[in-house]
Structures are given as structure tokens and as C-alpha cells.
Write a protein that holds these residues in place. Structure first.
Motif, PDB file in Angstrom:
ATOM      1  N   THR A  55      12.083  -5.049  -8.498  1.00 14.00           N
ATOM      2  CA  THR A  55      11.741  -3.629  -8.511  1.00 14.00           C
ATOM      3  C   THR A  55      12.670  -2.859  -9.446  1.00 14.00           C
ATOM      4  OG1 THR A  55      11.529  -1.624  -7.149  1.00 14.00           O
ATOM      5  CG2 THR A  55      13.169  -3.222  -6.452  1.00 14.00           C
ATOM      6  N   GLN A 104      14.950   8.758   0.841  1.00 15.07           N
ATOM      7  CA  GLN A 104      14.266   8.148  -0.301  1.00 15.07           C
ATOM      8  C   GLN A 104      12.827   8.624  -0.286  1.00 15.07           C
ATOM      9  OE1 GLN A 104      15.175   3.886   0.892  1.00 15.07           O
ATOM     10  NE2 GLN A 104      13.007   3.649   0.480  1.00 15.07           N
ATOM     11  N   GLY A 105      11.996   8.039  -1.172  1.00 15.65           N
ATOM     12  CA  GLY A 105      10.643   8.556  -1.334  1.00 15.65           C
ATOM     13  C   GLY A 105       9.812   8.549  -0.066  1.00 15.65           C
ATOM     14  N   ARG A 106       9.871   7.441   0.688  1.00 15.07           N
ATOM     15  CA  ARG A 106       8.983   7.364   1.849  1.00 15.07           C
ATOM     16  C   ARG A 106       9.392   8.332   2.953  1.00 15.07           C
ATOM     17  NH1 ARG A 106      10.070   1.090   2.314  1.00 15.07           N
ATOM     18  NH2 ARG A 106      10.412   1.557   0.142  1.00 15.07           N
ATOM     19  N   GLU A 109       7.433  11.199   1.914  1.00 18.01           N
ATOM     20  CA  GLU A 109       6.004  10.957   2.184  1.00 18.01           C
ATOM     21  C   GLU A 109       5.690  11.172   3.663  1.00 18.01           C
ATOM     22  OE1 GLU A 109       5.780   6.967   0.746  1.00 18.01           O
ATOM     23  OE2 GLU A 109       5.194   7.581  -1.270  1.00 18.01           O
ATOM     24  N   PHE A 129      -0.691   3.921  -3.340  1.00 18.95           N
ATOM     25  CA  PHE A 129       0.577   3.211  -3.347  1.00 18.95           C
ATOM     26  C   PHE A 129       0.876   2.824  -1.900  1.00 18.95           C
ATOM     27  CE2 PHE A 129       5.130   2.587  -3.058  1.00 18.95           C
ATOM     28  CZ  PHE A 129       5.219   1.524  -3.937  1.00 18.95           C
ATOM     29  N   THR A 131       3.484   2.558   0.376  1.00 20.11           N
ATOM     30  CA  THR A 131       4.131   3.412   1.389  1.00 20.11           C
ATOM     31  C   THR A 131       3.417   4.756   1.504  1.00 20.11           C
ATOM     32  OG1 THR A 131       5.703   4.268  -0.240  1.00 20.11           O
ATOM     33  CG2 THR A 131       6.407   2.365   1.049  1.00 20.11           C
ATOM     34  N   ASN A 191       1.706   3.398 -10.349  1.00 18.44           N
ATOM     35  CA  ASN A 191       2.424   2.133 -10.159  1.00 18.44           C
ATOM     36  C   ASN A 191       1.458   0.954 -10.049  1.00 18.44           C
ATOM     37  OD1 ASN A 191       4.246   0.136  -9.415  1.00 18.44           O
ATOM     38  ND2 ASN A 191       5.160   1.284  -7.749  1.00 18.44           N
ATOM     39  N   ASP A 220       3.076  12.814  -6.757  1.00 14.79           N
ATOM     40  CA  ASP A 220       4.121  11.801  -6.612  1.00 14.79           C
ATOM     41  C   ASP A 220       4.845  11.748  -7.959  1.00 14.79           C
ATOM     42  OD1 ASP A 220       5.716   9.589  -6.485  1.00 14.79           O
ATOM     43  OD2 ASP A 220       4.258   8.340  -5.429  1.00 14.79           O
ATOM     44  N   THR A 222       7.600  10.369  -8.776  1.00 19.48           N
ATOM     45  CA  THR A 222       8.566   9.273  -8.856  1.00 19.48           C
ATOM     46  C   THR A 222       8.827   8.776 -10.275  1.00 19.48           C
ATOM     47  OG1 THR A 222       8.038   8.601  -6.611  1.00 19.48           O
ATOM     48  CG2 THR A 222       8.920   6.897  -8.041  1.00 19.48           C
ATOM     49  N   ARG A 223       7.758   8.617 -11.058  1.00 16.98           N
ATOM     50  CA  ARG A 223       7.923   8.149 -12.448  1.00 16.98           C
ATOM     51  C   ARG A 223       7.265   9.115 -13.437  1.00 16.98           C
ATOM     52  NH1 ARG A 223       6.808   3.612  -9.437  1.00 16.98           N
ATOM     53  NH2 ARG A 223       8.490   2.084  -9.246  1.00 16.98           N
ATOM     54  N   SER A 260      10.754   9.670  -5.248  1.00 17.51           N
ATOM     55  CA  SER A 260      11.735   8.621  -4.985  1.00 17.51           C
ATOM     56  C   SER A 260      12.697   8.658  -6.166  1.00 17.51           C
ATOM     57  CB  SER A 260      11.063   7.251  -4.889  1.00 17.51           C
ATOM     58  OG  SER A 260      12.073   6.253  -4.878  1.00 17.51           O
ATOM     59  N   LYS A 262      15.108   7.029  -6.740  1.00 14.87           N
ATOM     60  CA  LYS A 262      15.588   5.686  -7.043  1.00 14.87           C
ATOM     61  C   LYS A 262      14.942   5.112  -8.297  1.00 14.87           C
ATOM     62  CE  LYS A 262      15.976   3.057  -3.331  1.00 14.87           C
ATOM     63  NZ  LYS A 262      15.639   2.366  -2.046  1.00 14.87           N
ATOM     64  N   LYS A 263      13.959   5.814  -8.836  1.00 14.27           N
ATOM     65  CA  LYS A 263      13.309   5.353 -10.070  1.00 14.27           C
ATOM     66  C   LYS A 263      13.790   6.236 -11.230  1.00 14.27           C
ATOM     67  CE  LYS A 263      10.466   3.517  -6.814  1.00 14.27           C
ATOM     68  NZ  LYS A 263      10.705   3.669  -5.370  1.00 14.27           N
ATOM     69  N   MET A 385       7.457  -9.539  -8.084  1.00 14.85           N
ATOM     70  CA  MET A 385       6.851  -9.009  -6.851  1.00 14.85           C
ATOM     71  C   MET A 385       5.329  -9.115  -6.894  1.00 14.85           C
ATOM     72  SD  MET A 385       6.773  -5.100  -5.383  1.00 14.85           S
ATOM     73  CE  MET A 385       8.516  -4.806  -5.203  1.00 14.85           C
ATOM     74  N   ARG A 410       4.288  -8.404 -10.612  1.00 17.18           N
ATOM     75  CA  ARG A 410       5.011  -7.383 -11.368  1.00 17.18           C
ATOM     76  C   ARG A 410       6.412  -7.864 -11.751  1.00 17.18           C
ATOM     77  NH1 ARG A 410       6.499  -1.704  -8.515  1.00 17.18           N
ATOM     78  NH2 ARG A 410       8.203  -2.990  -7.739  1.00 17.18           N
TER      79      ARG A 410
HETATM   80  N1  F0G Z   1       5.869   6.379  -4.750  1.00 17.30           N
HETATM   81  C1  F0G Z   1       5.884   5.439  -5.699  1.00 17.30           C
HETATM   82  C2  F0G Z   1       4.983   5.580  -6.877  1.00 17.30           C
HETATM   83  C3  F0G Z   1       6.726   4.334  -5.577  1.00 17.30           C
HETATM   84  O1  F0G Z   1       6.724   3.404  -6.528  1.00 17.30           O
HETATM   85  C4  F0G Z   1       7.564   4.230  -4.446  1.00 17.30           C
HETATM   86  C5  F0G Z   1       8.432   3.077  -4.268  1.00 17.30           C
HETATM   87  C6  F0G Z   1       7.517   5.235  -3.476  1.00 17.30           C
HETATM   88  C7  F0G Z   1       6.668   6.311  -3.673  1.00 17.30           C
HETATM   89  C8  F0G Z   1       8.362   5.173  -2.227  1.00 17.30           C
HETATM   90  O2  F0G Z   1       9.671   5.466  -2.534  1.00 17.30           O
HETATM   91  O3  F0G Z   1      10.909   3.318  -2.123  1.00 17.30           O
HETATM   92  O4  F0G Z   1      12.098   5.499  -2.360  1.00 17.30           O
HETATM   93  O5  F0G Z   1      10.768   5.023  -0.335  1.00 17.30           O
HETATM   94  N2  F0G Z   1       8.301   2.036  -4.950  1.00 17.30           N
HETATM   95  C9  F0G Z   1       9.149   0.865  -4.933  1.00 17.30           C
HETATM   96  C10 F0G Z   1       8.596  -0.159  -5.878  1.00 17.30           C
HETATM   97  C11 F0G Z   1       9.464   0.331  -3.594  1.00 17.30           C
HETATM   98  O6  F0G Z   1       9.178  -1.256  -5.926  1.00 17.30           O
HETATM   99  O7  F0G Z   1       7.643   0.108  -6.590  1.00 17.30           O
HETATM  100  P1  F0G Z   1      10.922   4.780  -1.785  1.00 17.30           P
END
Ligand code: F0G
Length: 465
Positions: A55, A104-106, A109, A129, A131, A191, A220, A222-223, A260, A262-263, A385, A410
Motif C-alpha cells: 500500500t 485516519q480515513g475510515r 468515513e 472503495f 472501507t 483507487n 473522498d 485521499t488522492r 486519509s 496517510k496518502k 495486494m 496492485r
Molecule cells: N479512501 C480511499 C480512496 C482509500 O484508498 C483509503 C485507504 C481510505 C479511504 C481509508 O483510509 O486507510 O486511512 O482508513 N486505502 C488504503 C489502501 C488502505 O491501501 O488503498 P484509511
């Protein structure tokens, strides 16, 4: 000179200050580790992994400035100064009025689904997606896919394969009525479709459609920075606009977003939900206290919020994002040159191997994408993955497997972590697994957890005959 005269390559706009040794594991160790992990790469220990492409989430390398930011953590329970830095960064760059941090993202959500979905309401989205859909369904929502059909075809080269099919959305509104739609769940980039972008024209048209019916758009994000790069590169009128500017405009067509961090935001943990509507914000701010923590930390340490605020700024640098996506493309080009089936065009965060085309002899019930991830690990210790039938889970109403058209494996590229030489090693391993594809036998699922089964499911190899 000669042939190469005038050529200008991209390069990373940073140099390496600290390194972390990698571990090479022998074939025997890999066989044992994979069996112990039930042929699920999520269950491997990272010490048994050589190059980790599971990831791009939380696996980013932070900058020296972000590490310095950690030292400025204000670990007050309430009203931490780092929260205000984060709030300012989100307001300035994403443009939303109100911010609630989450771990984190979830976490985001979960809160958003709880406050914005009434049981039985539809939640149309540009592909699911894992989660995201799980939280929408837990809140009683019915996810409905409204991505354009091109997104389901790995070889279709549509430049904006993440776009919403506005006709399909309009038909859903006509059939069910706007009141039965909780909000449009818009992801940028998408994603599960292969990191595919949404065009600015599409989000503008979506805004117009939703405004006519009084429906909210929740993004969303995230990216989204990666999405902005594709808009700058491919959409007319955006070549000279900055990434930051494109991100800001995109958000302006939506009513709120979750993230999230984390991305895109180059940190190891963190997320948020942000909205313009004050009443909705008040509900989110109240609920966060129950599930994540007080509304000025949302499950994070002060230092985490500081690193996020700095990461937001770094992620919007044009030369950063060009190198980030350049590296993903470098790997994609190698595989394309060797005629290995991958989702085209190459998206923002990963290469998605087309496991159906890879293993034409394996039916989807034998988990071709899961098999491919296992074979890659056996070949070289590279961790990928599954993004196919295992990830898609079961239909909550019928209990049957959901059978996505996309059966993908992936190879996700962490940000600022690996070099081009690592990408060469990855490509060579994929090629070797491809050369030996006829021998793959597939897997059988022997343990299946109730929620998000791909994380913890266990498999056994089918015997070779
Ligand atoms: N939205 C998207 C588009 C994501 O890719 C992810 C997480 C989340 C929400 C949830 O965020 O992990 O911070 O709770 N994607 C990771 C992945 C797990 O490997 O694609 P999170």
C-alpha cells in the motif's frame, strides 16, 4: 549527446538523508512465511518482505521539515496549537470551512456515514472503495456504482476513467427521487479503478446536476493531489495552472470531503472530515468525541497534526507530484514494454496487474489476483495486494460473492521511499512470474471473516495435477 540531445528527465526534488536497511529473504523462508500467512499478503510480517508494495497508505517517507514538526507537538488535551495549524492548512488548500480531525480515513468515513445517511438511502459513487462502502452500508446506505463504463475495462485508455456517469446518476435520481439519495460519494482519484482521475469538467457538470436536485457532493480527497496532476496534464486549459490551484477549484464544487492523510499528505497516520455546512459540522464535531477523541485532536497526537499540516503544503508542490507519478509511470512503462497486462492508462499511486488477462486459465472463484500476489511474493519477496473478488466481499442482501469485472493485483508505490532501481527489480520479478504463468493453480478460501474479508482471509493452494 547525439540521440539524447535536448532530453530532460524528471528527477526527485529531494535527496536522501537517512536510510533503512532492507532484508532479503530466501526462497525457503518465503515459502514458509507465505504458508504461515494463509497465502494472504496482509498476514505476512513485514520483516519477511523485501520490497513492500502492499500500500501507499501511511508508508510515506516524511521530510526533514515534517520530522522537525514532530518536535513542535503541543500535546494539550484540548485546543492544541497544531490543530489550528492543520485547520488553517485545510481551509487554505482544500477550501472547506469546518474541520474535524480523525485518526485516519475510515474514522472520517464512519462519522460522515453516520450523520449523513438515513437507513435505506442510496449512496451513488464512482466505484466503491472497501472501507468507504463498508461504513456506508453499516449506516444503512445502499451503495450504487455510477462510474463511467470505461472504468471497468482495464485496456480502455479513456483519460478520465474515474468520471461519474452523469446519465446513470440522473436515471437513479429519476427512479428513486432526490430525497432517497444521501449524497454523491465522489472519489478522486479512483483507487479500485486503477488510480484513475476525474476531470474538472465532470465535477463541474456533477455540481450543476446535484444543485438542480438539492443533493450534496461529498469528496473522498485521499488522492486528490494526484488527480490534480492528471487534470494539469490532460485537460485543456489547465497546463499552466498550479496543482494547488486545481485542488482548490475541484473542492469548490463539493460540499465537504474526507481524507486519509496517510496518502497524499505524506504522513504515517491521520485523517479528517471537513464540510461547509455548519449544522452538519456540529453533528460531526459532537460525534467525534464518542469515537475518536476531542474535536481538536480526533485520535491523533499534536505532533501528528503538525506533520500533516506541513505534508499538505509539500504535497502540492508541482515538482514533487511530477516525480511521484513519474516513478509510478516508469514501472508501468517497463511492464507495458514487456507486454504484461496492466490497467491502462497508468494511474496515480500504483500499477494494477490485470490478473484475469495474466491467468486466463483461472476462473474468478480460484482467486487469480490473490494467486498473483502470492506468486510474486514467492518469486522475490515483493508484497502486493489483491484488488478483485476477495476485496469486493459479499452482497449484504444475498450473501453471494460480489464479482467485480476488475480482478487486479496492485503494486502500490509508497511516496519518497523507493528508487528507480527498486522499480527495475520489481518489473523483472513480475516478468518472471508472467513467464511462468501457465503453472499457477489458484487458491481456495479456508477462513473468511465477516467484515472486509481481504484483510484477514486465509487460503490454501490447490494441488497441481
Ligand atoms: N479512501 C480511499 C480512496 C482509500 O484508498 C483509503 C485507504 C481510505 C479511504 C481509508 O483510509 O486507510 O486511512 O482508513 N486505502 C488504503 C489502501 C488502505 O491501501 O488503498 P484509511
Amino acid at each position: 549527446m547525439g540521440q539524447q540531445a535536448g532530453r530532460r528527465s524528471w528527477a526527485e526534488p529531494w535527496k536522501i538523508k537517512m536510510v533503512e536497511p532492507l532484508r532479503v529473504v530466501s526462497r525457503e523462508q518465503r515459502e514458509r512465511a507465505l504458508a504461515d500467512a494463509g497465502y494472504n499478503t496482509f498476514l505476512l510480517r513485514s520483516d519477511d518482505v523485501y520490497i513492500d508494495l502492499l500500500t501507499d497508505s501511511g508508508t510515506n517517507a516524511m521530510s526533514d521539515r515534517q520530522w522537525a514538526g514532530l518536535m513542535l507537538g503541543d500535546e494539550a488535551y484540548a485546543g492544541s496549537r497544531n490543530f489550528f495549524h492543520l485547520e488553517e492548512a485545510v481551509q487554505r488548500r482544500y477550501g472547506y470551512r469546518h474541520l474535524v480531525p480523525t485518526h485516519q480515513g475510515r474514522g472520517a468515513e464512519h462519522l460522515l456515514s453516520k450523520v449523513a445517511i438515513q437507513p435505506g438511502q442510496f449512496v451513488p459513487g464512482n466505484m466503491y472503495f472497501t472501507t468507504t462502502r463498508a461504513h456506508q452500508e453499516l449506516a444503512g446506505g445502499v451503495f450504487t456504482d455510477v462510474i463511467i463504463p470505461e472504468a471497468h475495462d482495464p485496456s480502455d485508455r479513456h483519460p478520465f476513467k474515474g468520471n461519474v456517469d452523469l446519465g446513470a446518476l440522473e436515471a437513479l435520481i429519476a427512479r428513486e427521487g432526490a430525497g432517497r439519495i444521501a449524497y454523491v460519494s465522489l472519489a478522486a482519484t479512483v483507487n479500485m479503478a486503477g488510480g484513475q482521475p476525474v476531470s474538472m469538467a465532470n465535477v463541474r457538470a456533477l455540481r450543476a446536476l446535484c444543485s438542480r436536485h438539492g443533493i450534496r457532493i461529498m469528496l473522498d480527497a485521499t488522492r486528490l493531489v494526484e488527480n490534480a496532476f492528471f487534470i494539469q496534464e490532460r485537460e485543456e486549459g489547465f497546463a499552466t495552472r498550479s496543482i494547488a490551484d486545481i485542488v482548490h477549484e475541484f473542492c469548490s464544487y463539493t460540499d465537504g470531503a474526507w481524507m486519509s492523510s496517510k496518502k497524499d499528505s505524506l504522513v504515517n497516520i491521520g485523517g479528517w472530515v471537513a464540510v461547509n455546512d455548519t449544522a452538519l459540522f456540529e453533528e460531526l464535531r459532537n460525534l467525534v468525541v464518542l469515537y475518536e477523541g476531542l474535536h481538536t485532536y480526533g485520535g491523533l497526537a499534536g505532533r501528528d497534526m503538525e506533520a500533516m499540516a506541513i505534508g499538505i503544503e509539500e504535497s502540492l508542490q508541482d515538482d514533487y507530484i511530477r516525480a511521484r507519478i513519474g516513478q509510478v509511470r516508469y514501472l508501468g512503462d517497463l511492464l507495458t514494454d514487456w507486454e504484461i497486462p496492466i490497467v491502462q492508462p497508468v494511474g496515480g499511486h500504483a500499477i494494477f496487474l490485470d490478473a484475469r488477462a495474466f491467468y486466463v486459465h483461472l476462473p474468478q472463484d480460484l482467486f487469480p489476483a490473490q494467486t498473483l500476489a502470492a506468486e510474486l511474493y514467492l518469486d522475490s519477496g515483493i508484497r502486493a495486494m489483491e484488488r478483485g473478488i476477495v476485496s469486493a466481499g459479499r452482497n449484504p442482501l444475498t450473501g453471494d460473492h460480489t464479482r467485480p469485472r476488475l480482478e487486479l493485483t496492485r503494486l502500490t508505490i509508497p511516496r519518497r521511499v523507493y528508487t528507480q532501481a527498486h522499480m527495475d527489480v520489481v518489473a523483472e520479478s513480475v516478468k518472471n512470474v508472467h513467464d511462468n504463468r501457465a503453472w499457477a493453480r489458484g487458491l481456495r478460501m479456508v477462513y473468511e471473516p465477516k467484515y472486509l474479508r481481504f484483510f484477514q482471509a486465509r487460503f490454501e493452494p490447490l494441488p497441481s495435477n
